[in-house]
Design a protein around this motif. Structure first.
Motif, PDB file in Angstrom:
ATOM      1  N   THR A   1       6.483  -0.115   7.775  1.00 25.66           N
ATOM      2  CA  THR A   1       6.131  -0.987   8.896  1.00 25.66           C
ATOM      3  C   THR A   1       5.660  -0.199  10.111  1.00 25.66           C
ATOM      4  O   THR A   1       4.720  -0.603  10.785  1.00 25.66           O
ATOM      5  CB  THR A   1       7.345  -1.861   9.286  1.00 25.66           C
ATOM      6  OG1 THR A   1       7.824  -2.510   8.117  1.00 25.66           O
ATOM      7  CG2 THR A   1       6.965  -2.896  10.323  1.00 25.66           C
ATOM      8  N   GLY A   2       6.255   0.936  10.394  1.00 23.84           N
ATOM      9  CA  GLY A   2       5.897   1.729  11.571  1.00 23.84           C
ATOM     10  C   GLY A   2       4.635   2.561  11.421  1.00 23.84           C
ATOM     11  O   GLY A   2       4.172   3.166  12.390  1.00 23.84           O
ATOM     12  N   ASP A   3       4.054   2.609  10.224  1.00 28.11           N
ATOM     13  CA  ASP A   3       2.834   3.384  10.001  1.00 28.11           C
ATOM     14  C   ASP A   3       1.626   2.590  10.491  1.00 28.11           C
ATOM     15  O   ASP A   3       1.413   1.453  10.053  1.00 28.11           O
ATOM     16  CB  ASP A   3       2.646   3.704   8.506  1.00 28.11           C
ATOM     17  CG  ASP A   3       3.733   4.615   7.950  1.00 28.11           C
ATOM     18  OD1 ASP A   3       4.353   5.352   8.729  1.00 28.11           O
ATOM     19  OD2 ASP A   3       3.936   4.575   6.720  1.00 28.11           O
TER      20      ASP A   3
ATOM     21  N   THR B   1       0.631   7.076   7.027  1.00 29.77           N
ATOM     22  CA  THR B   1       1.556   7.128   5.894  1.00 29.77           C
ATOM     23  C   THR B   1       1.462   8.483   5.199  1.00 29.77           C
ATOM     24  O   THR B   1       2.476   9.130   4.930  1.00 29.77           O
ATOM     25  CB  THR B   1       1.248   6.001   4.880  1.00 29.77           C
ATOM     26  OG1 THR B   1       1.359   4.739   5.532  1.00 29.77           O
ATOM     27  CG2 THR B   1       2.197   6.055   3.688  1.00 29.77           C
ATOM     28  N   ALA B   2       0.244   8.919   4.898  1.00 33.32           N
ATOM     29  CA  ALA B   2       0.050  10.201   4.206  1.00 33.32           C
ATOM     30  C   ALA B   2       0.606  11.354   5.039  1.00 33.32           C
ATOM     31  O   ALA B   2       1.277  12.252   4.504  1.00 33.32           O
ATOM     32  CB  ALA B   2      -1.424  10.421   3.898  1.00 33.32           C
TER      33      ALA B   2
ATOM     34  N   GLU C   1       0.819  -1.207   0.000  1.00 29.47           N
ATOM     35  CA  GLU C   1       0.000   0.000   0.000  1.00 29.47           C
ATOM     36  C   GLU C   1       0.855   1.260   0.000  1.00 29.47           C
ATOM     37  O   GLU C   1       1.979   1.261   0.481  1.00 29.47           O
ATOM     38  CB  GLU C   1      -0.904   0.033   1.238  1.00 29.47           C
ATOM     39  CG  GLU C   1      -1.964  -1.049   1.270  1.00 29.47           C
ATOM     40  CD  GLU C   1      -2.800  -0.967   2.521  1.00 29.47           C
ATOM     41  OE1 GLU C   1      -4.008  -0.761   2.390  1.00 29.47           O
ATOM     42  OE2 GLU C   1      -2.231  -1.113   3.625  1.00 29.47           O
ATOM     43  N   ALA C   2       0.245   2.316  -0.524  1.00 27.26           N
ATOM     44  CA  ALA C   2       0.824   3.653  -0.483  1.00 27.26           C
ATOM     45  C   ALA C   2      -0.323   4.619  -0.228  1.00 27.26           C
ATOM     46  O   ALA C   2      -1.497   4.251  -0.348  1.00 27.26           O
ATOM     47  CB  ALA C   2       1.531   3.981  -1.796  1.00 27.26           C
TER      48      ALA C   2
END
Length: 133
Positions: free
Chosen positions: A74-76, A82-83, A31-32
């Protein structure tokens, strides 16, 4: 308002009222997230924050104009995190979860017209003051 005039900032934000404010459900696919950040300008219209990606020969999006964002790490905790992280890293704008207007459905990233398997989550954010760029 005539067709050549931009809508004011609040009118534009109201047009996103049907978007879900819940963070998207995680996927098994990579994902992004990208952040569509709207901020008012000095005249009360909205500006969309765009970036030019760094040039790199191995990056398929090298040099493209786009929205701030990137791959989920991984830490998100989720794609909202992330955004927020990517926007802070790329342009120095500290988004907060309460800036989230809503989420659009994820889209499949394409590289030269071929699906990459990467799901991109477009998130819409409202800044209430001009972006400090």
């Amino acid at each position: 308002m005539t067709s050549s005039q931009a809508p004011d900032h609040q009118t534009l934000l109201n047009s996103f009222s049907a978007l879900s404010k819940a963070p998207p459900t995680p996927s098994d696919a990579p994902e992004a997230a990208v952040a569509a950040c709207f901020a008012p300008d000095a005249c009360g219209s909205s500006c969309l924050l765009l970036i030019k990606r760094a040039e790199h020969p191995l990056d398929p999006w090298s040099g493209h104009i786009g929205l701030p964002g990137g791959r989920r790490e991984t830490g998100d905790a989720d794609v909202l995190a992330t955004a927020c992280r990517e926007t802070r890293e790329e342009v120095g704008v500290a988004l907060k979860p309460d800036h989230l207007v809503g989420a659009r459905p994820p889209i499949q990233a394409l590289r030269r017209g071929v699906a990459t398997g990467l799901l991109v989550h477009p998130l819409v954010f409202a800044l209430h003051t001009p972006a400090p760029l």
